[in-house]
Write an enzyme that holds these catalytic residues in place. Structure first.
Site, short mmCIF file in Angstrom:
data_model
loop_
_atom_site.label_atom_id
_atom_site.label_comp_id
_atom_site.label_asym_id
_atom_site.label_seq_id
_atom_site.Cartn_x
_atom_site.Cartn_y
_atom_site.Cartn_z
N GLN A 222 -8.10 -38.18 40.00
CA GLN A 222 -6.95 -37.90 39.13
C GLN A 222 -6.22 -39.21 38.80
O GLN A 222 -5.84 -39.96 39.69
CB GLN A 222 -6.01 -36.91 39.83
CG GLN A 222 -4.84 -36.46 38.98
CD GLN A 222 -5.27 -35.64 37.76
OE1 GLN A 222 -6.13 -34.77 37.85
NE2 GLN A 222 -4.70 -35.94 36.61
N ASP B 78 -15.78 -36.67 34.45
CA ASP B 78 -14.79 -37.14 33.47
C ASP B 78 -15.46 -37.97 32.38
O ASP B 78 -14.84 -38.24 31.35
CB ASP B 78 -13.72 -38.00 34.18
CG ASP B 78 -12.40 -37.26 34.32
OD1 ASP B 78 -12.18 -36.27 33.60
OD2 ASP B 78 -11.58 -37.69 35.17
N LYS C 243 -7.05 -27.34 38.12
CA LYS C 243 -8.50 -27.57 38.13
C LYS C 243 -9.16 -26.77 39.25
O LYS C 243 -10.21 -26.14 39.06
CB LYS C 243 -8.79 -29.07 38.28
CG LYS C 243 -8.53 -29.83 37.00
CD LYS C 243 -8.39 -31.33 37.18
CE LYS C 243 -7.92 -31.95 35.87
NZ LYS C 243 -7.55 -33.36 35.96
#
Ligand code: NDP
Length: 310
Positions: A99, A122, A55
């Site tokens: 994460q 997200d 990422k």
């Protein structure tokens, strides 16, 4: 092997999306705004470390800033909340990604709820989930958003068609079903208690599989000509399993010899590809789209929060 005319090429579509995001980042930068993605990693799970690194690397390639915050596995919920609060308050931070999975001692729902919805790249915050459900999406979970882009760019018509989604997770299955519904498909959502999955999934003109079960979907699950999207991702290190999954496939065997493992999905591609009308490969299908959409969400969050002429 998937025949070229059947291939739904996620790698190619993802690179198109990344190029568009890079262009948008350029326009934002001209206005003095450099989109910034902050990734929070708690603990030392090797797979999570790989995801977080990729990422950060992709952000840099597209001209965005990225910070990674690595915290020890023993981090308390209060300490993590303190970091989230700090990132929420920092105007330079456009996207916050925690994460997953978090260590078992921390309730991930409480942490995800704490992220400012405007920075929730997200798309897991209840505000973003609710907006999606109401048909006015803001930040949409990256994997289903990427699949919608793939279907759109491959000119796959959804209106009035029968779509079946296998898997009802908050990350993939549920938002996927909602997006398909808003695109006017007639949607069935399946899960582990669904009776006679092959009969239900054979009704699909569009079949999305996100069950986390290797080779769950075989030839008996798929109608002739169906569009099949395989979200599953499994690392196979057992040679006999690779031989059974890909008999006579020299490319796969060569990859196995080289790396000692191959990736496969929730769909038995060898047996399903001859029946399907279009199908995603694993790897090179959904995986690259997920990260491309994370970048798109970060640029979008920056534009919406900080404004720009672009
Ligand atoms: P989860 O484990 O959170 O959810 C799996 C879902 O599949 C559940 O709803 C479960 O049902 C359902 N399911 C499990 N077994 C069956 C079965 N035999 N028949 C029907 N339904 C079943 O997984 P995720 O949604 O997070 O991920 C799914 C897969 O996609 C994984 O392989 C994951 O690695 C991969 N993935 C890939 C991404 C990418 O970028 N390529 C991104 C995200 C995920 P129930 O609710 O009843 O338990």
């Amino acid at each position: 092997m998937i025949e070229e005319h059947k291939l739904l090429n996620g790698t190619r579509v993802a690179s198109e999306i990344r190029a568009e995001v890079a262009e948008e980042v350029g326009a934002l930068s001209a206005d003095g705004i450099t989109p910034r993605l902050d990734v929070v990693l708690v603990g030392d799970d090797p797979a999570s470390q790989v995801y977080v690194r990729s990422k950060a690397k992709t952000s840099a390639e597209l001209g965005m800033r990225s910070e990674t915050h690595v915290l020890p596995a023993a981090t308390t919920r209060t300490e993590l909340e303190f970091l989230i609060d700090r990132l929420n308050a920092d105007d330079e931070v456009d996207g916050i990604l925690v994460q997953l999975p978090l260590p078992k001692s921390i309730d991930s729902t409480k942490i995800l709820d704490r992220i400012d919805p405007a920075k929730d790249v997200d798309g897991f915050h209840p505000v973003n989930v609710g907006l999606l459900q109401q048909g006015r999406p803001q930040l949409v979970p990256c994997t289903p958003a990427g699949i919608m882009e793939l279907l759109r760019r491959e000119s796959i018509d959804l209106k009035g068609r029968r779509a079946v989604v296998v898997g009802r997770s908050d990350i993939v299955g549920k938002p996927m079903a909602m997006l398909l519904l808003h695109a006017h498909a007639t949607v069935t959502l399946c899960h582990s208690r669904t009776r006679d999955l092959p009969a239900v999934s054979r009704e699909a003109e569009i079949l999305i599989v996100a069950a986390g079960q290797r080779s769950l979907v075989g030839a008996e699950h798929v109608a002739e000509g169906a569009v099949v999207v395989d979200v599953g991702m499994h690392r196979v290190t057992d040679r006999s399993v690779v031989e059974q999954l890909y008999p006579g496939n020299e490319t796969k065997m060569a990859a196995f010899e080289k790396r000692g493992a191959v990736l496969c999905g929730d769909v038995d591609t060898t047996r399903v590809a001859p029946i399907a009308g279009r199908i995603t490969p694993v790897p090179g299908g959904v995986g690259p789209l997920t990260i491309a959409m994370l970048m798109a969400n970060t640029a979008r969050a920056a534009r919406q929060r900080r404004g720009s002429r672009s």
